[in-house]
Design a protein around this motif. Structure first.
Motif, PDB file in Angstrom:
ATOM      1  N   PRO A  12       0.838  -1.213   0.000  1.00 53.51           N
ATOM      2  CA  PRO A  12       0.000   0.000   0.000  1.00 53.51           C
ATOM      3  C   PRO A  12       0.865   1.252   0.000  1.00 53.51           C
ATOM      4  CG  PRO A  12       0.146  -0.870   2.216  1.00 53.51           C
ATOM      5  CD  PRO A  12       0.844  -1.866   1.310  1.00 53.51           C
ATOM      6  N   ASP A  13       0.227   2.373  -0.273  1.00 57.21           N
ATOM      7  CA  ASP A  13       0.924   3.652  -0.309  1.00 57.21           C
ATOM      8  C   ASP A  13       0.772   4.430   0.992  1.00 57.21           C
ATOM      9  OD1 ASP A  13       1.759   3.625  -3.220  1.00 57.21           O
ATOM     10  OD2 ASP A  13      -0.395   3.256  -3.368  1.00 57.21           O
ATOM     11  N   ALA A  14      -0.108   3.961   1.865  1.00 54.21           N
ATOM     12  CA  ALA A  14      -0.334   4.590   3.167  1.00 54.21           C
ATOM     13  C   ALA A  14      -0.955   3.553   4.099  1.00 54.21           C
ATOM     14  CB  ALA A  14      -1.249   5.795   3.035  1.00 54.21           C
ATOM     15  N   ILE A  15      -0.790   3.787   5.401  1.00 54.77           N
ATOM     16  CA  ILE A  15      -1.235   2.817   6.407  1.00 54.77           C
ATOM     17  C   ILE A  15      -2.044   3.517   7.488  1.00 54.77           C
ATOM     18  CG2 ILE A  15      -0.489   1.029   8.029  1.00 54.77           C
ATOM     19  CD1 ILE A  15       2.393   1.619   6.921  1.00 54.77           C
ATOM     20  N   PRO A  26       2.990   7.375   4.640  1.00 52.98           N
ATOM     21  CA  PRO A  26       2.071   8.132   5.482  1.00 52.98           C
ATOM     22  C   PRO A  26       1.328   7.156   6.397  1.00 52.98           C
ATOM     23  CG  PRO A  26       1.874   8.813   3.188  1.00 52.98           C
ATOM     24  CD  PRO A  26       2.755   7.596   3.212  1.00 52.98           C
ATOM     25  N   MET A  27       1.176   7.536   7.663  1.00 51.80           N
ATOM     26  CA  MET A  27       0.557   6.632   8.618  1.00 51.80           C
ATOM     27  C   MET A  27      -0.295   7.411   9.607  1.00 51.80           C
ATOM     28  SD  MET A  27       2.264   3.800  11.138  1.00 51.80           S
ATOM     29  CE  MET A  27       3.052   5.011  12.166  1.00 51.80           C
ATOM     30  N   ALA A  28      -1.376   6.777  10.030  1.00 51.50           N
ATOM     31  CA  ALA A  28      -2.238   7.305  11.084  1.00 51.50           C
ATOM     32  C   ALA A  28      -2.597   6.155  12.010  1.00 51.50           C
ATOM     33  CB  ALA A  28      -3.499   7.923  10.489  1.00 51.50           C
ATOM     34  N   VAL A  29      -2.994   6.504  13.225  1.00 48.09           N
ATOM     35  CA  VAL A  29      -3.419   5.512  14.220  1.00 48.09           C
ATOM     36  C   VAL A  29      -4.796   5.917  14.721  1.00 48.09           C
ATOM     37  CG1 VAL A  29      -2.932   4.504  16.487  1.00 48.09           C
ATOM     38  CG2 VAL A  29      -1.049   4.995  14.915  1.00 48.09           C
ATOM     39  N   ILE A  30      -5.669   4.923  14.832  1.00 46.45           N
ATOM     40  CA  ILE A  30      -6.995   5.137  15.412  1.00 46.45           C
ATOM     41  C   ILE A  30      -6.994   4.477  16.790  1.00 46.45           C
ATOM     42  CG2 ILE A  30      -9.474   4.767  15.187  1.00 46.45           C
ATOM     43  CD1 ILE A  30      -8.921   4.231  12.158  1.00 46.45           C
ATOM     44  N   ILE A  73      -8.687   8.713   7.836  1.00 41.44           N
ATOM     45  CA  ILE A  73      -8.649   8.623   6.376  1.00 41.44           C
ATOM     46  C   ILE A  73      -8.434  10.007   5.762  1.00 41.44           C
ATOM     47  CG2 ILE A  73     -10.035   8.104   4.318  1.00 41.44           C
ATOM     48  CD1 ILE A  73     -11.267   5.767   5.973  1.00 41.44           C
ATOM     49  N   ASP A  74      -9.133  11.020   6.274  1.00 42.42           N
ATOM     50  CA  ASP A  74      -8.939  12.387   5.767  1.00 42.42           C
ATOM     51  C   ASP A  74      -7.485  12.827   5.914  1.00 42.42           C
ATOM     52  OD1 ASP A  74     -11.616  12.574   5.114  1.00 42.42           O
ATOM     53  OD2 ASP A  74     -12.149  13.789   6.880  1.00 42.42           O
ATOM     54  N   TYR A  75      -6.882  12.529   7.063  1.00 43.34           N
ATOM     55  CA  TYR A  75      -5.475  12.871   7.297  1.00 43.34           C
ATOM     56  C   TYR A  75      -4.580  12.169   6.271  1.00 43.34           C
ATOM     57  CZ  TYR A  75      -0.860  12.814   9.441  1.00 43.34           C
ATOM     58  OH  TYR A  75       0.495  12.925   9.653  1.00 43.34           O
ATOM     59  N   ILE A  76      -4.813  10.884   6.063  1.00 43.63           N
ATOM     60  CA  ILE A  76      -3.998  10.116   5.110  1.00 43.63           C
ATOM     61  C   ILE A  76      -4.169  10.666   3.696  1.00 43.63           C
ATOM     62  CG2 ILE A  76      -3.816   7.853   3.974  1.00 43.63           C
ATOM     63  CD1 ILE A  76      -2.339   8.036   6.683  1.00 43.63           C
ATOM     64  N   GLU A  77      -5.395  11.008   3.323  1.00 39.17           N
ATOM     65  CA  GLU A  77      -5.623  11.591   1.984  1.00 39.17           C
ATOM     66  C   GLU A  77      -4.794  12.864   1.807  1.00 39.17           C
ATOM     67  OE1 GLU A  77      -7.037  10.312  -0.565  1.00 39.17           O
ATOM     68  OE2 GLU A  77      -8.578   8.929   0.127  1.00 39.17           O
ATOM     69  N   LYS A  78      -4.771  13.704   2.828  1.00 39.76           N
ATOM     70  CA  LYS A  78      -3.974  14.944   2.757  1.00 39.76           C
ATOM     71  C   LYS A  78      -2.487  14.638   2.642  1.00 39.76           C
ATOM     72  CE  LYS A  78      -7.374  17.703   5.163  1.00 39.76           C
ATOM     73  NZ  LYS A  78      -7.878  18.067   6.462  1.00 39.76           N
ATOM     74  N   GLN A  79      -2.031  13.613   3.364  1.00 39.79           N
ATOM     75  CA  GLN A  79      -0.622  13.231   3.278  1.00 39.79           C
ATOM     76  C   GLN A  79      -0.273  12.705   1.895  1.00 39.79           C
ATOM     77  OE1 GLN A  79       1.575  13.959   5.818  1.00 39.79           O
ATOM     78  NE2 GLN A  79      -0.281  14.979   6.518  1.00 39.79           N
ATOM     79  N   LEU A  80      -1.166  11.932   1.309  1.00 39.05           N
ATOM     80  CA  LEU A  80      -0.933  11.423  -0.057  1.00 39.05           C
ATOM     81  C   LEU A  80      -0.917  12.569  -1.062  1.00 39.05           C
ATOM     82  CD1 LEU A  80      -3.115   8.177  -0.080  1.00 39.05           C
ATOM     83  CD2 LEU A  80      -0.602   8.319  -0.155  1.00 39.05           C
ATOM     84  N   LYS A 130       0.012  15.677  -0.465  1.00 36.75           N
ATOM     85  CA  LYS A 130       1.310  16.364  -0.275  1.00 36.75           C
ATOM     86  C   LYS A 130       2.435  15.597  -0.951  1.00 36.75           C
ATOM     87  CE  LYS A 130       0.482  18.452   4.236  1.00 36.75           C
ATOM     88  NZ  LYS A 130       0.908  18.413   5.649  1.00 36.75           N
ATOM     89  N   ALA A 131       2.441  14.286  -0.779  1.00 38.91           N
ATOM     90  CA  ALA A 131       3.502  13.457  -1.354  1.00 38.91           C
ATOM     91  C   ALA A 131       3.440  13.453  -2.879  1.00 38.91           C
ATOM     92  CB  ALA A 131       3.392  12.018  -0.821  1.00 38.91           C
ATOM     93  N   GLY A 132       2.236  13.601  -3.420  1.00 36.18           N
ATOM     94  CA  GLY A 132       2.070  13.563  -4.871  1.00 36.18           C
ATOM     95  C   GLY A 132       2.340  14.885  -5.563  1.00 36.18           C
ATOM     96  N   SER A 133       2.453  15.955  -4.778  1.00 38.46           N
ATOM     97  CA  SER A 133       2.656  17.265  -5.426  1.00 38.46           C
ATOM     98  C   SER A 133       4.107  17.644  -5.527  1.00 38.46           C
ATOM     99  CB  SER A 133       1.899  18.339  -4.662  1.00 38.46           C
ATOM    100  OG  SER A 133       2.284  18.388  -3.311  1.00 38.46           O
TER     101      SER A 133
END
Length: 154
Positions: free
Chosen positions: A68-71, A102-106, A142-149, A151-154
């Motif tokens: 995956p590209d994020a976790i 990119p990673m987040a914890v719930i 998920i919103d946080y991870i989307e923002k991180q992706l 940033k990484a893609g720009s």
């Protein structure tokens, strides 16, 4: 000559349940987000050491298998009270040559306070919300991870 080898299984290390979910990013094409959900009871103190080893091993195996590209690590159903080695699970994506994903914890009620003291210190009075990548619900993670992706893609 008699062999001294005995069969071992990763599942013998822990009673923690691990479930995997993968889906496409809604904002960045060709990027997948993996949720690794851990549930059950993490052993108290050093009794949780093998749980941490198992959780990390199962997380690393998932990253190797699905790339995956994020976790997102979902600990919302993990009963955790104490044990420093849980922090090693946060390092499942570190390899020798690649940048961290990119990673987040719930977190949820069964682990929220213990995770707060693990990450911020036992004497800390800071709230868990001061850690930008820890969340109390999946949508925010998920919103946080989307923002991180993004940033990484720009």
């Amino acid at each position: 000559m008699k062999s001294d080898f005995q069969e071992v299984k990763l599942s013998e290390l822990s009673d923690i349940q691990v479930d995997y979910f993968i889906g496409p990013s809604k904002t960045v094409e060709y990027r997948d987000i993996m949720i690794i959900k851990y549930s059950g009871e993490y052993g108290f103190g050093s009794a949780g050491n093998s749980d941490a080893v198992y959780m990390k091993a199962m997380g690393r195996a998932a990253l190797e298998a699905w790339k995956p590209d994020a976790i997102i690590l979902d600990w919302s159903d993990l009963k955790y009270e104490w044990g420093d080695m849980l922090e090693m699970v946060l390092d499942i994506d570190t390899g020798c040559c690649e940048p961290a994903l990119p990673m987040a914890v719930i977190v949820g009620p069964p682990c929220e306070e213990a995770v707060r003291t693990l990450l911020l210190g036992i004497d800390s009075e800071e709230e868990l919300e001061t850690i930008e990548w820890v969340f109390k619900n999946k949508d925010e993670a998920i919103d946080y991870i989307e923002k991180q992706l993004q940033k990484a893609g720009s």
